[in-house]
Design a protein around this motif. Sequence first.
Motif, PDB file in Angstrom:
ATOM      1  N   VAL A  46       0.833  -1.201   0.000  1.00  0.00           N
ATOM      2  CA  VAL A  46       0.000   0.000   0.000  1.00  0.00           C
ATOM      3  C   VAL A  46       0.870   1.254   0.000  1.00  0.00           C
ATOM      4  O   VAL A  46       0.581   2.208  -0.717  1.00  0.00           O
ATOM      5  CB  VAL A  46      -0.987  -0.002   1.187  1.00  0.00           C
ATOM      6  CG1 VAL A  46      -1.713   1.324   1.306  1.00  0.00           C
ATOM      7  CG2 VAL A  46      -1.984  -1.148   1.037  1.00  0.00           C
ATOM      8  N   LYS A  47       1.935   1.259   0.786  1.00  0.00           N
ATOM      9  CA  LYS A  47       2.826   2.427   0.796  1.00  0.00           C
ATOM     10  C   LYS A  47       3.390   2.685  -0.597  1.00  0.00           C
ATOM     11  O   LYS A  47       3.430   3.831  -1.049  1.00  0.00           O
ATOM     12  CB  LYS A  47       3.962   2.246   1.805  1.00  0.00           C
ATOM     13  CG  LYS A  47       4.919   3.436   1.792  1.00  0.00           C
ATOM     14  CD  LYS A  47       5.620   3.613   3.081  1.00  0.00           C
ATOM     15  CE  LYS A  47       6.591   4.758   3.093  1.00  0.00           C
ATOM     16  NZ  LYS A  47       6.225   5.955   2.423  1.00  0.00           N
ATOM     17  N   LEU A  55      -2.961   4.109  -5.698  1.00  0.00           N
ATOM     18  CA  LEU A  55      -3.794   3.482  -4.668  1.00  0.00           C
ATOM     19  C   LEU A  55      -5.108   2.975  -5.242  1.00  0.00           C
ATOM     20  O   LEU A  55      -5.576   1.895  -4.889  1.00  0.00           O
ATOM     21  CB  LEU A  55      -4.076   4.456  -3.520  1.00  0.00           C
ATOM     22  CG  LEU A  55      -4.974   3.928  -2.412  1.00  0.00           C
ATOM     23  CD1 LEU A  55      -4.344   2.720  -1.722  1.00  0.00           C
ATOM     24  CD2 LEU A  55      -5.286   5.014  -1.414  1.00  0.00           C
ATOM     25  N   ASN A  56      -5.701   3.722  -6.147  1.00  0.00           N
ATOM     26  CA  ASN A  56      -6.995   3.345  -6.707  1.00  0.00           C
ATOM     27  C   ASN A  56      -6.969   1.943  -7.322  1.00  0.00           C
ATOM     28  O   ASN A  56      -7.932   1.189  -7.214  1.00  0.00           O
ATOM     29  CB  ASN A  56      -7.450   4.381  -7.741  1.00  0.00           C
ATOM     30  CG  ASN A  56      -8.943   4.414  -7.880  1.00  0.00           C
ATOM     31  OD1 ASN A  56      -9.673   4.131  -6.934  1.00  0.00           O
ATOM     32  ND2 ASN A  56      -9.412   4.762  -9.053  1.00  0.00           N
ATOM     33  N   ALA A  57      -5.871   1.574  -7.944  1.00  0.00           N
ATOM     34  CA  ALA A  57      -5.748   0.259  -8.565  1.00  0.00           C
ATOM     35  C   ALA A  57      -5.664  -0.855  -7.522  1.00  0.00           C
ATOM     36  O   ALA A  57      -5.933  -2.017  -7.829  1.00  0.00           O
ATOM     37  CB  ALA A  57      -4.523   0.215  -9.463  1.00  0.00           C
ATOM     38  N   LEU A  74      -8.023   6.768   4.792  1.00  0.00           N
ATOM     39  CA  LEU A  74      -7.900   5.525   5.562  1.00  0.00           C
ATOM     40  C   LEU A  74      -6.557   4.848   5.321  1.00  0.00           C
ATOM     41  O   LEU A  74      -5.940   4.334   6.250  1.00  0.00           O
ATOM     42  CB  LEU A  74      -9.033   4.558   5.213  1.00  0.00           C
ATOM     43  CG  LEU A  74     -10.374   4.832   5.857  1.00  0.00           C
ATOM     44  CD1 LEU A  74     -11.427   3.860   5.327  1.00  0.00           C
ATOM     45  CD2 LEU A  74     -10.286   4.739   7.368  1.00  0.00           C
ATOM     46  N   ALA A  75      -6.107   4.841   4.081  1.00  0.00           N
ATOM     47  CA  ALA A  75      -4.814   4.229   3.765  1.00  0.00           C
ATOM     48  C   ALA A  75      -3.683   4.971   4.475  1.00  0.00           C
ATOM     49  O   ALA A  75      -2.789   4.339   5.055  1.00  0.00           O
ATOM     50  CB  ALA A  75      -4.588   4.214   2.256  1.00  0.00           C
ATOM     51  N   ASP A  83       3.420   1.895  11.419  1.00  0.00           N
ATOM     52  CA  ASP A  83       4.808   2.337  11.537  1.00  0.00           C
ATOM     53  C   ASP A  83       5.570   1.335  12.399  1.00  0.00           C
ATOM     54  O   ASP A  83       5.062   0.855  13.412  1.00  0.00           O
ATOM     55  CB  ASP A  83       4.864   3.735  12.165  1.00  0.00           C
ATOM     56  CG  ASP A  83       6.215   4.393  11.994  1.00  0.00           C
ATOM     57  OD1 ASP A  83       7.211   3.878  12.553  1.00  0.00           O
ATOM     58  OD2 ASP A  83       6.273   5.403  11.285  1.00  0.00           O
ATOM     59  N   MET A  84       6.778   1.011  11.982  1.00  0.00           N
ATOM     60  CA  MET A  84       7.574   0.021  12.712  1.00  0.00           C
ATOM     61  C   MET A  84       7.932   0.497  14.123  1.00  0.00           C
ATOM     62  O   MET A  84       8.107  -0.316  15.014  1.00  0.00           O
ATOM     63  CB  MET A  84       8.850  -0.303  11.930  1.00  0.00           C
ATOM     64  CG  MET A  84       8.575  -0.965  10.591  1.00  0.00           C
ATOM     65  SD  MET A  84       7.722  -2.537  10.744  1.00  0.00           S
ATOM     66  CE  MET A  84       9.102  -3.595  11.060  1.00  0.00           C
TER      67      MET A  84
END
Length: 119
Positions: A46-47, A55-57, A74-75, A83-84
């Motif tokens: 996602v990042k 993102l849309n795809a 939301l993403a 986050d790590m």
Amino acid sequence: MGTHAYIDPDFLATGELIPKSDIYSFGILLLCLLTGKSALGISKEVKYAVDNGDLNALLDPSAGNWPFVQAEQLAQLALRCCDMNQRNRPDLESDIWRVLVPMKASCQHSTVIYITSAF
């Protein structure tokens, strides 16, 4: 113990479970809901999509038509949750609810308008 892909990496390293550990799992869950993909490696995928304007795809079409602005919010929120470093994750009350509550209200308002206009 939970499913490995949902477990806070800091918890795996230290054995210390704190509220921000749950925030990590919540972020992974949000990303899975948005994309319809499995949890393993989802935050990196996602990042990458967000950083490249794609993102849309990645959004799950079987979940319905996501309003893109909300899906992107939301993403972004979910990526912050994932986050790590636990210290960099958002706080549930002051950060996460600030995004989700207005989004919920907006969706309810849209539904009311849709139902009203259908009659």
